[in-house]
Design a protein around this motif. Structure first.
Motif, PDB file in Angstrom:
ATOM      1  N   SER A 124       6.373 -11.817   0.814  1.00  0.00           N
ATOM      2  CA  SER A 124       4.929 -11.727   1.080  1.00  0.00           C
ATOM      3  C   SER A 124       4.575 -12.425   2.382  1.00  0.00           C
ATOM      4  CB  SER A 124       4.123 -12.362  -0.057  1.00  0.00           C
ATOM      5  OG  SER A 124       4.419 -11.744  -1.262  1.00  0.00           O
ATOM      6  N   LEU A 125       5.192 -13.588   2.593  1.00  0.00           N
ATOM      7  CA  LEU A 125       4.927 -14.326   3.830  1.00  0.00           C
ATOM      8  C   LEU A 125       5.391 -13.530   5.046  1.00  0.00           C
ATOM      9  CD1 LEU A 125       5.800 -18.023   2.908  1.00  0.00           C
ATOM     10  CD2 LEU A 125       3.614 -17.170   3.729  1.00  0.00           C
ATOM     11  N   ARG A 126       6.506 -12.822   4.874  1.00  0.00           N
ATOM     12  CA  ARG A 126       7.028 -12.008   5.969  1.00  0.00           C
ATOM     13  C   ARG A 126       6.026 -10.912   6.341  1.00  0.00           C
ATOM     14  NH1 ARG A 126      12.182 -10.839   4.089  1.00  0.00           N
ATOM     15  NH2 ARG A 126      12.765 -12.928   4.729  1.00  0.00           N
ATOM     16  N   MET A 127       5.401 -10.346   5.306  1.00  0.00           N
ATOM     17  CA  MET A 127       4.451  -9.252   5.549  1.00  0.00           C
ATOM     18  C   MET A 127       3.271  -9.693   6.399  1.00  0.00           C
ATOM     19  SD  MET A 127       4.052  -7.053   2.131  1.00  0.00           S
ATOM     20  CE  MET A 127       5.361  -7.114   0.968  1.00  0.00           C
ATOM     21  N   LEU A 186      -1.852  -3.116   5.938  1.00  0.00           N
ATOM     22  CA  LEU A 186      -1.157  -3.731   4.815  1.00  0.00           C
ATOM     23  C   LEU A 186      -1.605  -3.096   3.499  1.00  0.00           C
ATOM     24  CD1 LEU A 186       0.873  -6.052   4.595  1.00  0.00           C
ATOM     25  CD2 LEU A 186      -1.031  -7.561   4.068  1.00  0.00           C
ATOM     26  N   GLN A 187      -2.914  -2.887   3.390  1.00  0.00           N
ATOM     27  CA  GLN A 187      -3.463  -2.296   2.174  1.00  0.00           C
ATOM     28  C   GLN A 187      -2.935  -0.886   1.969  1.00  0.00           C
ATOM     29  OE1 GLN A 187      -6.240   0.185   2.466  1.00  0.00           O
ATOM     30  NE2 GLN A 187      -6.425   0.441   0.248  1.00  0.00           N
ATOM     31  N   LYS A 188      -2.831  -0.135   3.068  1.00  0.00           N
ATOM     32  CA  LYS A 188      -2.313   1.230   2.981  1.00  0.00           C
ATOM     33  C   LYS A 188      -0.837   1.224   2.617  1.00  0.00           C
ATOM     34  CE  LYS A 188      -5.225   4.003   6.055  1.00  0.00           C
ATOM     35  NZ  LYS A 188      -5.380   4.369   7.461  1.00  0.00           N
ATOM     36  N   ARG A 189      -0.090   0.323   3.280  1.00  0.00           N
ATOM     37  CA  ARG A 189       1.362   0.271   3.088  1.00  0.00           C
ATOM     38  C   ARG A 189       1.703  -0.103   1.638  1.00  0.00           C
ATOM     39  NH1 ARG A 189       4.912  -3.744   5.510  1.00  0.00           N
ATOM     40  NH2 ARG A 189       3.114  -4.492   6.649  1.00  0.00           N
TER      41      ARG A 189
END
Lengths: 361, 224
Positions: A124-127, A186-189
């Motif tokens: 998650s942090l990577r994202m 991010l939301q789409k991915r």
């Protein structure tokens, strides 16, 4: 994905009962980016807090992901920790007694094996591009970094619904613009459903699939960003989002296609009939939709002659006031056009962008 | 003068009956009272600051009211209550502890309310929406954030409970003798040197506790 029906929430302020939410219904479909947009005190944040279970509504029903989480009639109220949601707060709400990783791993601790939880948190942090600061104590993070950590924490929980309460409003302008794009991607991915609360119209217009404009505890209008901007259904929406000229008039004719003629102080105006307007109307048109020319237009209708009485240079445009009869219209004149103050010009109001709205008075 | 200095009294006192017990009792009393008072105070402050119920003003007032009561009145009141109600703690250390808790809850609750007010509500809410229950949130978020104030209050109550005389005097028995009562009776028996030796030891302990507590708090403050 999310269904809200007949939601009501009152607050007791001294002796008075304030209706923070006054009968709200809406639906959010899966993977949609749904924005609640409204001025401060409109009740939009309260709606979000009801979805999260942080406020208990007086009436109505809320279903999230097929599960009834609140029902006044059936006396059901699931606490926040039993709802399939995660949330990002305006204050970021990063816990100062933990590290970055400690914050992100928190929703997973004790729910899945330690090693797995750690891996998921790092992922998650990577994202959000924060994996390098995993071991940094939270109080040493900057505002923008805290914002990212808050987002990572919400993602780490892995719930299908992400609730965002003005998450960008404490960031500086540049960072805010970058985060808008990143957040949306991010939301789409991840394919999660997002409910986003903001008072910033640009945020709402640029990020949302649909916008719901909230005022005084009610939803005034729900539509796509483009339609809300170009064809607002009420004076409030037209005024709240962007700039708008309002011209009171009387609807004298209307055809089946929703095109009508309004009689106004500057003359007859062909326009779209919005909302359930009839008889007394307010014709709304945005300054940038008015065409300006020094020579007459070919069009016969919606062409007026006016005098430029003031203009302010804003770089891209001259923000100008043009007097048509006694009416002062706000008009944007592109800065390539050399129009002087006191000069007489022609204006064309394209009927597709003139909207006759019900007179709210 | 100098030649008459001796450490003999510091050795002699340990042979007196009840001295070891008094030290042990005082340690237990101070620790238990301070811990219980501060935990109760944390709960009370959480409810009075965050609660949504009608009686929260009353709870706040109730927790502050004991500040108006003289120690001797609390001692007497607690004594009478536990003589009447059938909970067999009369004559034990626990009755002193209860009286001391009553005495210091006002301070504890004020300290913790002030600390609780400093914690942004969203810090707790973020834990709830992370899927952690209210109790887990209290343990993993609220308590750690309250820790510096908790320790501060703990030291304050511990030191006061450690040296308190009037309540202990009202409620003590042979079994529940504490340092302050011991000092009082040693002096009453005319043993001035031993009294002084005990008093010096009592002060030393309190100095050490205060010092260690300060070190901890300074370290905490630095990291925030």
């Amino acid at each position: 994905m999310i269904t809200v029906a007949g939601l009501k929430k009152y607050f007791q302020v001294e002796q008075d009962q304030v209706k923070a939410i006054d009968d709200i219904d809406f639906e959010v479909t899966e993977k949609e980016f749904f924005t609640l947009l409204g001025p401060s005190g409109s009740g939009k944040s309260t709606v979000l807090r009801c979805l999260a279970g942080l406020e208990r509504p007086e009436e109505g029903e809320i279903t999230i992901d097929g599960k009834l989480v609140f029902s006044a009639a059936k006396k059901i109220f699931l606490p926040p920790n039993e709802r399939n949601i995660s949330m990002v707060f305006q204050s970021y709400a990063i816990w100062p007694h933990m590290t970055t990783l400690g914050n992100v791993v928190y929703p997973l601790t004790g729910k899945i094996p330690k090693k797995q939880a750690r891996e998921k948190a790092i992922e998650s942090l990577r994202m959000v591009g924060m994996e390098k600061l995993a071991d940094r104590p939270a109080p040493l993070l900057s505002g923008g970094q805290q914002q990212r950590v808050a987002l990572a924490r919400a993602i780490a929980k892995g719930s299908g619904v992400l609730l965002l309460d003005e998450p960008l409003s404490n960031l500086d302008a540049k960072l805010r613009q970058n985060m808008r794009v990143e957040l949306r991607e991010l939301q789409k991915r991840l394919g999660i459903t997002a409910v986003y609360v903001t008072h910033d119209q640009e945020e709402a217009l640029s990020m949302s699939d649909r916008i719901s404009v909230v005022n005084e505890g009610r939803i005034v209008e729900v539509s796509t960003p483009l339609s809300i901007y170009q064809k607002p259904q009420s004076q409030f929406v037209a005024n709240f989002i962007g700039l708008c000229n309002f011209l009171p008039g009387k609807l004298v004719s209307q055809n089946n296609g929703g095109i009508g003629i309004a009689e106004t102080e500057i003359g007859k105006l062909e326009c779209i009939v919005g909302g359930n307007a009839s008889d007394e109307v307010i014709v709304a048109i945005r300054p940038e939709y008015i065409d300006v020319s020094k020579t007459p237009f070919k069009e016969k209708r919606n062409v007026f002659n006016g005098t430029v009485i003031s203009r302010t240079f804003l770089g891209r445009i001259f923000d100008s006031i043009v007097k048509i009869g006694d009416y002062e219209a706000r008009v944007e004149i592109t800065s390539s056009q050399e129009v002087m103050e006191g000069e007489s010009i022609f204006l064309y109001w394209p009927p597709a962008f003139c909207v006759a709205l019900p007179d709210s008075k | 003068m100098i030649s008459s200095l001796t450490t003999a009294n510091y050795r002699v006192i340990w042979d007196y009956p009840g001295v070891t017990k008094a030290f042990a009792n005082t340690g237990i009393l101070g620790t238990v009272t301070a811990a219980a008072t501060m935990m109760l105070a944390s709960m009370v402050s959480w409810f009075t600051v965050r609660g949504h119920f009608k009686g929260k003003r009353l709870l706040d007032t109730l927790s502050f009211l004991p500040i108006a009561l003289p120690s001797i009145v609390i001692g007497l009141g607690v004594m009478i209550v536990y003589l009447v109600i059938p909970i067999p703690i009369y004559g034990t250390l626990w009755i002193i502890s209860i009286a001391l808790m009553t005495r210091y809850i006002a301070f504890g609750a004020r300290t913790m309310s002030a600390a609780q007010l400093q914690i942004h509500k969203e810090l707790e809410e973020a834990s709830l929406v992370s899927g952690v229950s209210w109790l887990g949130t209290f343990r993993r978020i609220v308590l750690p954030l309250l820790a510096p104030s908790f320790v501060n209050g703990f030291i304050w109550v511990f030191i006061h409970a450690f040296r308190e005389l009037s309540i202990a005097l009202m409620l003590f028995s042979n079994k529940s003798i504490v340092l302050s009562t011991l000092i009082y009776f040693t002096w009453d028996a005319g043993r001035m040197q031993e009294t002084c030796a005990l008093a010096v030891i009592l002060m030393l302990i309190l100095f050490i506790v205060t010092f260690v507590g300060r070190l901890y708090l300074l370290k905490k403050v630095k990291t925030y």
